[in-house]
Design an enzyme around this catalytic site. Structure first.
Site, short mmCIF file in Angstrom:
data_model
loop_
_atom_site.label_atom_id
_atom_site.label_comp_id
_atom_site.label_asym_id
_atom_site.label_seq_id
_atom_site.Cartn_x
_atom_site.Cartn_y
_atom_site.Cartn_z
CB SER A 99 -0.84 0.05 1.27
OG SER A 99 -1.77 -0.76 1.04
NE ARG A 103 1.58 -7.54 10.30
CZ ARG A 103 2.00 -7.13 9.09
NH1 ARG A 103 2.82 -8.00 8.31
NH2 ARG A 103 1.28 -5.89 8.57
NE ARG A 109 -2.99 -0.27 7.80
CZ ARG A 109 -2.70 -1.24 6.81
NH1 ARG A 109 -1.38 -0.89 6.55
NH2 ARG A 109 -3.66 -1.92 6.36
CG ASP A 120 1.23 1.54 7.20
OD1 ASP A 120 2.25 1.02 7.54
OD2 ASP A 120 0.29 1.08 6.72
CE LYS A 154 -5.86 -1.46 3.39
NZ LYS A 154 -4.59 -2.27 3.05
CG ASP A 194 -4.71 -5.49 1.62
OD1 ASP A 194 -3.76 -6.00 0.90
OD2 ASP A 194 -4.53 -4.85 2.41
CG HIS A 196 -3.42 -8.67 4.48
ND1 HIS A 196 -2.32 -9.28 4.05
CD2 HIS A 196 -3.53 -7.66 4.30
CE1 HIS A 196 -1.84 -8.27 3.43
NE2 HIS A 196 -2.59 -7.08 3.61
CG HIS A 251 0.17 -7.17 -0.68
ND1 HIS A 251 0.62 -5.88 -0.29
CD2 HIS A 251 -0.93 -7.32 0.38
CE1 HIS A 251 0.08 -5.12 0.85
NE2 HIS A 251 -1.08 -6.01 0.97
O1 LIG Z 1 0.60 -3.77 6.95
C1 LIG Z 1 -0.18 -4.50 6.49
O2 LIG Z 1 -1.46 -4.88 6.53
C2 LIG Z 1 0.38 -5.53 5.32
O3 LIG Z 1 1.86 -5.74 5.95
C3 LIG Z 1 0.55 -4.83 3.81
O4 LIG Z 1 -0.68 -4.41 3.64
P1 LIG Z 1 -1.01 -3.11 2.84
O5 LIG Z 1 0.40 -2.83 2.06
O6 LIG Z 1 -2.24 -3.06 1.95
O7 LIG Z 1 -1.07 -2.02 4.06
MN LIG Z 2 -3.12 -2.02 -0.17
MN LIG Z 3 -2.32 -5.32 2.47
#
Ligand SMILES: O=C(O)[C@H](O)COP(=O)(O)O
Ligand SMILES: [Mn+2]
Ligand SMILES: [Mn+2]
Length: 559
Positions: A81, A206, A213, A288, A361, A430, A434, A501
Site C-alpha cells: 500500500s 504484529r 495503524r 504506517d 486505510k 486486501d 490478509h 500481497h
Molecule cells: O500492513 C499490512 O497490513 C500488510 O503488511 C501490508 O498491507 P498493505 O500494504 O495493503 O497495507
Molecule cells: Mn494496499
Molecule cells: Mn495489504
C-alpha cells in the site's frame, strides 16, 4: 513563478476540459490473475468490475504494481500500500525505504550518519533495543537488514543488545515465525560467543502487539509497550523459539495474532525491559504501523495509554516515519523525498478534493497519496473523511467492512457539487485477503464491487468521470504456488494459504459520461505502472502533467 523558475501552475491540456467531477477509486489488494478457485475476485460476483473489463477494451488495461515499477529493490518484491499509493499520488517512481536502507547498509553510510551516532552514545553504558517485524516480507522490514544492523552495531561498540521481535504471517506464510526466530536466535548466539550480551527480550504477533495503524486501536501498542518497555506480559518463557512454538499450539493461533510474551531469566525476571540510558531502534522502514509506537517512545506529552514508566532513551527510527511531524526526530536512513505530488499540484490549480476511507486505510488515500505527508495542503480546497473501522476483530468476521459507508460518503461528495476529485480506498479485498479466509474474501470482493457501483452511479448522475484502479494484488490469489504455478501443499496435504500481497498487475479502468469521446488508453506503454496514473488523472482534470512525471496512459483521438 519563483526565482528558480519553478511554478505550481500546470499547463492547460490542449484537448481536455476542466471542471469535470472525477471519482478516483482504489481497490486495495485487487490484482488480475488467472481465474481459478483461489482467485476470490474471480469466484465472487463482481458485475461492475467485470463490465469495466469486458465493456470497453480501450478504457481498461493492466498496470504494474510491484517491484521496480514502484521503487522496490527487485522485481521479486510484491507491491504494497505504501509504495502503491506513493506512486499513484506522486506520478514518479522513488527508491523506497526498503531500497534506501539496503543502500545505506551496503555502503556503510548508515553508521556515519547522525541517527546512528546519536544512539551509539548509549552503547557504553546502556542497552541497544531493536524493535520490529521479524520476517523477510520486505513490506515493513527485512530480516537481512536486521542481521546487518546487529552485526554493524555490535562491531561498533554495542555490548548489550535486546531484540523485541514481532511475528509476521501476513506478508509471509503463517507459521514461518518459528524459522525466523530460530535464525535470529542463532545470530544472537554467535554474538554471545563474541562476548556480546545479545538476547531476544520479547515478542508477539504484529496485529495484536505494536503494529496497529492510523490510531485504530491503541491497546495494540500498549500490549507491546508493556512487554518491550516494562518487561511485563501474560506469557513468560526462557526461550523465544519455544515461546512461539508453544503459543502457536493454541487453537486458532497464528503468527499475526500471537499474544505478547517476555523472555525471563532463571529467576523469572524479564531480560530486556527498556530503561533510562538505553538506545532504541524501531527497525521497520515502513511508516504506517510504526508511527504510533514512535509517538509513545518520543513524546513527553502522551495520553493514549498509561505508559506507567517513560524511560529516558535515545530513540531512532530506521527511517523518519512522518516528515511533517518530524517523527521520530532521529532516524538511521533518510526517507524518500517525495515532493510535488499530484495532490499538491492540483490544489494549487484550484482543483478541490474529497478523500475518504475507513480507519485502516485512511492514511493510504491521504498520507501515502500525498507522499507520506499528514494534513491538508489547503484546507479550503480539501476535505478528508475517516470512517471508523471496527477494531478488535479480524476482518473475515465482518468482510463487508465499511465499504457501503465509504461509498455513501463518496456518492454524497460527488452529488454535492463541491469537489472536482472524490478519492476513496476500498479496503475489503486486501484486509480480508490478509486473513487467509477464502470464503470471507469472496464476500469482501463482492462488497467492494457493490461500493464501486454506488460511486459509478453517482458519477453517471453528475456527468463525471471515473478512474478505477488498485494498489497491488492480494485477493486474486490466495494460495502459495511453485514455479510452475501449481498450489503448494503443506505436510498434511492441505494447500498453503497465501495471506500476503502478490506480484500481479492491477487493472485500471476509465469512463463515465464526462469522459471526452476521443479518450482512450495509448498503445506502446506496455511496462506502465501505478506511477503513470497521476499524469492520467491530471489530464482528466484538464491539465498537462509536469514534464518529469511518468507519462500519461491516455491519448485523445479526434473523432
Ligand atoms: O500492513 C499490512 O497490513 C500488510 O503488511 C501490508 O498491507 P498493505 O500494504 O495493503 O497495507
Ligand atoms: Mn494496499
Ligand atoms: Mn495489504
Amino acid at each position: 513563478m519563483g526565482s528558480s523558475g519553478f511554478s505550481w501552475k500546470l499547463n492547460d491540456h490542449p484537448k481536455l476540459p476542466k471542471g469535470k467531477v472525477i471519482a478516483m477509486v482504489v481497490l486495495d489488494g485487487w490484482g488480475e490473475a488467472n481465474p481459478n478457485q483461489y482467485n476470490c475476485i474471480h469466484v465472487a460476483e463482481t458485475p461492475v468490475m467485470d463490465s469495466l473489463k469486458n465493456g470497453a477494451p480501450e478504457k481498461w488495461r493492466l498496470v504494474k504494481a510491484h517491484g521496480k515499477a514502484v521503487g522496490l529493490p527487485t522485481d521479486d518484491d510484491m507491491g504494497n500500500s505504501e509504495v502503491g499509493h506513493n506512486a499513484l499520488g506522486a506520478g514518479r517512481i522513488y527508491a523506497q525505504g526498503a531500497k534506501l536502507v539496503d543502500l545505506a547498509l551496503e555502503s556503510g553510510k548508515i553508521y556515519d550518519d547522525e541517527g546512528f551516532k546519536y544512539i551509539k552514545e548509549s552503547f557504553e553504558t546502556g542497552t541497544l533495543h531493536l524493535i520490529g517485524l521479524l520476517s523477510d516480507g520486505g513490506v515493513h522490514s527485512r530480516l537481512d537488514q536486521l542481521q546487518l544492523l546487529l552485526k554493524g552495531a555490535s562491531e561498533r561498540g554495542a555490548k548489550r543488545i535486546r531484540v523485541h521481535a514481532l511475528t509476521d504471517g501476513r506478508d509471509v506464510l503463517d507459521g514461518t515465525s518459528v524459522g525466523f526466530m530460530e535464525t535470529l536466535e542463532n545470530d544472537l548466539a554467535k554474538l554471545r560467543e563474541k562476548g556480546i550480551d545479545a538476547q531476544i527480550a520479547s515478542g508477539g504477533g504484529r496485529m495484536y502487539v505494536t503494529m496497529d495503524r492510523y490510531e485504530n486501536d491503541w491497546d495494540v501498542v500498549k500490549r507491546g509497550w508493556d512487554a518491550q518497555v516494562l518487561g511485563e506480559a501474560p506469557h513468560k518463557f526462557t526461550n523465544a523459539v519455544e515461546a512461539v512454538k508453544k503459543l502457536r499450539e493454541e487453537p486458532k493461533a497464528n503468527d499475526q495474532y500471537l499474544p505478547p510474551f517476555v523472555i525471563v531469566d532463571e529467576n523469572g525476571k524479564s531480560v530486556g525491559p527498556i530503561l533510562d540510558g538505553d538506545a532504541v531502534v524501531t527497525f521497520n522502514f515502513r511508516a504506517d504501523r510504526m508511527v504510533m509506537l514512535a509517538k509513545a517512545l518520543e513524546y513527553e506529552d502522551f495520553d493514549k495509554f498509561d505508559r506507567v514508566r517513560f524511560p529516558k532513551i535515545r530513540y531512532a527510527g530506521m527511517l523518519q516515519y512522518d516528515g511533517e511531524l518530524k517523527l521520530p526526530s532521529h532516524y538511521l536512513v533518510s526517507p524518500p523525498e517525495i515532493e510535488r505530488t499530484s495532490g499538491e499540484y492540483l490544489v494549487h490549480n484550484g482543483v478541490s478534493t474529497f478523500a475518504c476511507s475507513e480507519t485502516v486505510k485512511f492514511g493510504h488515500v491521504t498520507f501515502f497519496w500525498n507522499g507520506n505527508r499528514s494534513g491538508y495542503f489547503d484546507p479550503s480546497k480539501e476535505e478528508y473523511v475517516e470512517i471508523p473501522s471496527d477494531s478488535g476483530i479480524t476482518f473475515n468476521v465482518k468482510p463487508k467492512m465499511k465499504a457501503l459507508e465509504i461509498a455513501e460518503k463518496a456518492r454524497d461528495a460527488i452529488l454535492s457539487g463541491k469537489f472536482h476529485q472524490v478519492r476513496v480506498n476500498l479496503p475489503n479485498s486486501d484486509m480480508v485477503g490478509h486473513t487467509g479466509d477464502i470464503e470471507a474474501t469472496v464476500v469482501a470482493c463482492k462488497a467492494a464491487d457493490d461500493a464501486v457501483k454506488m460511486i459509478l452511479d453517482a458519477i453517471e448522475q453528475v456527468g463525471g468521470i471515473y478512474v478505477v484502479t488498485a494498489d497491488h494484488g492480494n485477493a486474486e490469489d490466495m494460495v502459495k504456488r511453485n514455479k510452475k504455478g501449481e498450489p503448494l501443499l503443506d505436510k498434511n496435504g492441505n494447500v498453503q494459504i497465501l495471506t500476503s500481497h502478490t506480484l500481479e498487475p492491477v487493472p485500471i479502468a476509465i469512463g463515465g459520461p464526462g469522459l471526452a469521446p476521443g479518450v482512450k488508453f495509448r498503445q506502446g506503454l506496455p511496462g506502465a505502472g501505478l506511477a503513470n496514473v497521476a499524469a492520467t488523472v491530471m489530464n482528466l482534470h484538464g491539465y498537462e502533467a509536469p514534464s518529469d512525471y511518468e507519462p500519461t496512459l491516455i491519448e485523445v483521438v479526434d473523432n
